[in-house]
Design an enzyme around this catalytic site. Sequence first.
Site, short mmCIF file in Angstrom:
data_model
loop_
_atom_site.label_atom_id
_atom_site.label_comp_id
_atom_site.label_asym_id
_atom_site.label_seq_id
_atom_site.Cartn_x
_atom_site.Cartn_y
_atom_site.Cartn_z
N LYS A 47 0.81 -1.22 0.00
CA LYS A 47 0.00 0.00 0.00
C LYS A 47 0.84 1.27 0.00
O LYS A 47 0.35 2.33 -0.38
CB LYS A 47 -0.96 0.01 1.20
CG LYS A 47 -2.08 -1.00 1.08
CD LYS A 47 -3.24 -0.67 1.99
CE LYS A 47 -4.41 -1.59 1.72
NZ LYS A 47 -5.51 -1.40 2.65
N LYS A 55 -13.74 -5.71 -3.65
CA LYS A 55 -14.70 -4.63 -3.42
C LYS A 55 -14.12 -3.26 -3.79
O LYS A 55 -14.87 -2.35 -4.13
CB LYS A 55 -15.25 -4.65 -2.00
CG LYS A 55 -14.27 -4.58 -0.86
CD LYS A 55 -15.04 -4.56 0.47
CE LYS A 55 -14.47 -5.47 1.52
NZ LYS A 55 -13.15 -5.09 2.06
N LYS A 102 -8.65 -11.52 -8.68
CA LYS A 102 -9.83 -11.91 -7.90
C LYS A 102 -10.84 -10.76 -7.86
O LYS A 102 -10.46 -9.59 -7.97
CB LYS A 102 -9.44 -12.36 -6.49
CG LYS A 102 -9.06 -11.25 -5.56
CD LYS A 102 -9.00 -11.73 -4.12
CE LYS A 102 -8.87 -10.53 -3.20
NZ LYS A 102 -9.82 -10.45 -2.15
P1 ATP Z 1 -10.40 -4.93 -0.78
O1 ATP Z 1 -10.76 -4.70 -2.21
O2 ATP Z 1 -10.86 -3.82 0.14
O3 ATP Z 1 -8.99 -5.38 -0.58
P2 ATP Z 1 -11.60 -7.55 -0.92
O4 ATP Z 1 -12.91 -7.56 -1.61
O5 ATP Z 1 -10.42 -8.01 -1.69
O6 ATP Z 1 -11.33 -6.13 -0.29
P3 ATP Z 1 -11.07 -8.50 1.77
O7 ATP Z 1 -11.58 -7.39 2.66
O8 ATP Z 1 -9.61 -8.64 1.55
O9 ATP Z 1 -11.83 -8.44 0.36
O10 ATP Z 1 -11.59 -9.88 2.30
C1 ATP Z 1 -12.75 -10.06 3.08
C2 ATP Z 1 -13.15 -11.53 3.05
O11 ATP Z 1 -13.69 -11.86 1.78
C3 ATP Z 1 -12.02 -12.51 3.31
O12 ATP Z 1 -12.49 -13.55 4.14
C4 ATP Z 1 -11.67 -13.04 1.93
O13 ATP Z 1 -11.18 -14.38 1.97
C5 ATP Z 1 -13.01 -12.98 1.21
N1 ATP Z 1 -12.86 -12.70 -0.23
C6 ATP Z 1 -12.47 -11.52 -0.78
N2 ATP Z 1 -12.48 -11.58 -2.11
C7 ATP Z 1 -12.89 -12.84 -2.43
C8 ATP Z 1 -13.11 -13.52 -3.67
N3 ATP Z 1 -12.93 -12.90 -4.83
N4 ATP Z 1 -13.53 -14.80 -3.64
C9 ATP Z 1 -13.74 -15.43 -2.46
N5 ATP Z 1 -13.55 -14.85 -1.25
C10 ATP Z 1 -13.14 -13.57 -1.23
#
Ligand code: ATP
Length: 330
Positions: free
Chosen positions: A113, A198, A195
């Site tokens: 970051k 959000k 992946k």
């Molecule tokens: P950010 O974009 O803010 O990094 P993110 O959507 O990548 O967020 P995280 O906040 O890192 O998500 O993860 C929250 C939860 O959601 C964790 O338990 C993670 O394993 C799950 N998760 C996130 N993205 C995925 C995905 N694409 N598929 C399955 N599980 C996911």
Amino acid sequence: MSKERLLTGLQPSGALTIGNYIGGVKRLLKYQDEYDTFLFVPDMHAITVTQEPALLHKRIKELVAIYLAVGIDPKKVHLYIQSENLYHANLSWILECHSYFGEMSRMHQFKEKSKNHENFTCGLFTYPALMAADILLYDAKYVPTGADQKQHVELARNIADRFNSRYGKEYFVKPEPVIPEVGARIRDLQDPSKKMSKSTDNPKASVFMTDDEKSIRKKFASAVTDSDGKISFDEENKPGVSNLLTLYSVFTGLKIDEVVAKFQGSGYGDLKNEVANVVIDTMKPIQDKYKYYLESTEIDEALDEGREFTNKIAKEKYEIIRNVVGLGRN
Ligand code: ATP
Ligand code: LTN
């Protein structure tokens, strides 16, 4: 026998995607029956990067509404907001003074970051100490997170160990990260090498739990596939189609083989349409409850109760630790 403690938090950094639902939120439903579960909104972590204040307030509330809508039961789960409990920040300071610059500098998330910014906050750097405080305050044994947070939980474990041996007693429980086995990883609809996330910049890339029917259909209709035209599961060569098959599988409970068999002879358009249908069918009742909770007083009731309960536990722990390190009068 009393249940073991489990603690986790999801940052209020944006609306949740169906990836978060599959990989994060849904797991909590199982945990709430098996563990003494602490589920909090780490809003103080969110301000390590710049936030728009009104939007942050809104997102905190929305996240709690989603939890209630998917079936988190505040009678079983301690649901609370980090910043409503002053002991998190207080313990964080003591833990910062028991962690080293070198180990903090090795955190992948910080390196990632801070890489592209000239100005990043000190909070972004010391964030793992606050996360350790979140966990250690409550003697949490299990900490479910995504794989990217494993290193932070391990740091919390090391700090606990160091503290216990320095002061000669098991003051802190050593937490264990709980990372989902390689389960379904939902991919970005526009770039299936990534992946689904959000915090994406491309609104077509992620399906959010609160998206309406029309946009869910549109997003799946424009999902990137390939030019082969045949439906088969091959994550390496056909990541887009495989992602759609995975989604159909996790949303229906059918095995991948069964899904592939079901769609033999169909076109990509049919597959996309059917995936949209099962996602909409699952999300619709959750969305109805979500709207209900956003307007209800139940969010505040749950959070007030969570705040009272967790403040008591945190105060007790903090007072012991404060005294042990020699702060104040004993
Ligand atoms: P950010 O974009 O803010 O990094 P993110 O959507 O990548 O967020 P995280 O906040 O890192 O998500 O993860 C929250 C939860 O959601 C964790 O338990 C993670 O394993 C799950 N998760 C996130 N993205 C995925 C995905 N694409 N598929 C399955 N599980 C996911
Ligand atoms: N850093 C985590 C959120 C988080 C957390 C925690 C998770 C803050 N404190 C304590 C588990 C336990 C994240 O960004 N997902």
